[in-house]
Design an enzyme around this catalytic site. Structure first.
Site, mmCIF file in Angstrom:
data_model
loop_
_atom_site.group_PDB
_atom_site.id
_atom_site.type_symbol
_atom_site.label_atom_id
_atom_site.label_comp_id
_atom_site.label_asym_id
_atom_site.label_seq_id
_atom_site.Cartn_x
_atom_site.Cartn_y
_atom_site.Cartn_z
ATOM 1 N N SER A 10 -23.745 -8.062 -29.580
ATOM 2 C CA SER A 10 -22.582 -7.712 -28.764
ATOM 3 C C SER A 10 -21.436 -8.655 -29.068
ATOM 4 O O SER A 10 -21.552 -9.875 -28.877
ATOM 5 C CB SER A 10 -22.939 -7.806 -27.277
ATOM 6 N N HIS A 35 -22.345 -3.862 -31.447
ATOM 7 C CA HIS A 35 -22.166 -3.385 -30.064
ATOM 8 C C HIS A 35 -20.792 -3.835 -29.574
ATOM 9 O O HIS A 35 -20.460 -5.026 -29.605
ATOM 10 C CB HIS A 35 -23.283 -3.945 -29.195
ATOM 11 N N ASP A 37 -18.200 -3.768 -26.473
ATOM 12 C CA ASP A 37 -18.107 -3.598 -25.021
ATOM 13 C C ASP A 37 -16.670 -3.387 -24.569
ATOM 14 O O ASP A 37 -15.822 -4.264 -24.755
ATOM 15 C CB ASP A 37 -18.674 -4.837 -24.324
ATOM 16 N N MET A 39 -14.278 -2.889 -21.431
ATOM 17 C CA MET A 39 -14.208 -3.081 -19.968
ATOM 18 C C MET A 39 -12.773 -2.929 -19.507
ATOM 19 O O MET A 39 -11.848 -3.394 -20.188
ATOM 20 C CB MET A 39 -14.722 -4.461 -19.594
ATOM 21 N N HIS A 68 -19.755 0.817 -26.121
ATOM 22 C CA HIS A 68 -20.268 0.875 -24.744
ATOM 23 C C HIS A 68 -19.058 0.896 -23.811
ATOM 24 O O HIS A 68 -18.414 -0.135 -23.613
ATOM 25 C CB HIS A 68 -21.162 -0.352 -24.508
ATOM 26 N N MET A 139 -29.171 -0.764 -18.733
ATOM 27 C CA MET A 139 -28.602 -2.081 -18.445
ATOM 28 C C MET A 139 -29.673 -2.942 -17.794
ATOM 29 O O MET A 139 -30.273 -2.540 -16.788
ATOM 30 C CB MET A 139 -27.414 -1.971 -17.491
ATOM 31 N N ASP A 181 -29.594 -3.617 -22.785
ATOM 32 C CA ASP A 181 -28.377 -4.446 -22.855
ATOM 33 C C ASP A 181 -28.354 -5.422 -21.684
ATOM 34 O O ASP A 181 -28.246 -5.017 -20.524
ATOM 35 C CB ASP A 181 -27.156 -3.515 -22.809
#
Ligand code: DX5
Ligand code: ZN
Length: 234
Positions: A10, A35, A37, A39, A68, A139, A181
């Site tokens: 990640s 990965h 992320d 947000m 993600h 998760m 994750d």
């Protein structure tokens, strides 16, 4: 033989000032996926990166980018990530008003759809979606931050989802990844794999070390001890 296990570092724990180098280094160190992320400070209480940064790292990656999405709403941003070179695009069902529509949208954009289940999200959301998915992401922390501790009940959830995915794959033959994750480390990855996961996100456990290749090699050595359907030591 290619391993049945995939490691997805990640980027959340990477050095963002040197992101292209970090991506190249971690792929050279043996990452199977990157990965990514996303947000939005709305669905989760943190703010990271979007399609512009995904597009910028794409030429440095050389392996599929596993996006993600921790954003609400979801649909508006999906085509942007498809154009930015995402391979997998996964989202949280709580963040989409029409989960089936979002899955179809991701597929129509040429990406592989995934659903992300938070620690308290029931598995019922998979009842009418699993056959349309390429990825289920469980998760094992509450989403929003790296460096949190693995929540143990994820292991029981993994065993249940493993069975559901095996059933779906027997029906339609398409591979569905079972990804975990949050809080994945060298010392718990074998236990997580034995419970049924095949794809492992790890942020701080990889980027928090100096030698990414050595850390990924230690993870693979742990995974090599796991026989299909067997708990470690069993
Ligand atoms: C958390 C993110 C994770 C995070 C994991 O919301 O989805 O991908 O980077 O970090 P670690 O591996 O440090 O728990
Ligand atoms: Zn993530």
């Amino acid at each position: 033989m290619k391993s049945r296990f995939r490691i997805a570092p990640s980027l959340l724990s990477a050095d963002f000032a040197r992101l292209g180098d970090e991506v190249r280094d971690v792929v050279a160190a043996g990452a199977d996926l990157v990965h990514f992320d996303v947000m939005d400070n709305h669905y989760v209480p943190n703010l990271t990166v979007g399609p512009l940064v995904c597009e910028a790292i794409r030429p440095h990656a050389g392996v599929p980018i596993d996006v993600h999405l921790m954003v609400e709403p979801v649909d508006r941003i999906v085509p942007d990530f498809a154009k930015a070179g995402a391979t997998y695009v996964s989202f949280h069902p709580e963040a989409s008003a029409h989960v089936d529509r979002t899955i179809a949208l991701i597929r129509d954009c040429g990406c592989r759809p995934g659903l992300v289940l938070n620690p308290a999200t029931p598995l019922a959301v998979l009842d009418w979606t699993l056959d349309k998915l390429d990825l289920v992401l469980l998760m094992s922390v509450n989403p929003g931050f790296g460096g949190q501790a693995f929540i143990p009940h994820t292991l029981d959830k993994l065993r249940l989802v493993r069975r559901m995915i095996d059933g779906a794959q027997a029906r339609h033959g398409r591979e569905i990844l079972l990804e975990v994750d949050g809080g994945v480390k060298v010392d718990n990855i074998a236990q997580i794999a034995a419970a049924g996961a095949d794809t492992f996100v790890a942020g701080s456990a990889i980027f928090g070390t100096r030698d990414y290749a050595a850390t990924i090699a230690r993870m693979r050595a742990e995974l090599a001890r796991v026989r299909p359907g067997a708990e470690p030591g069993g």
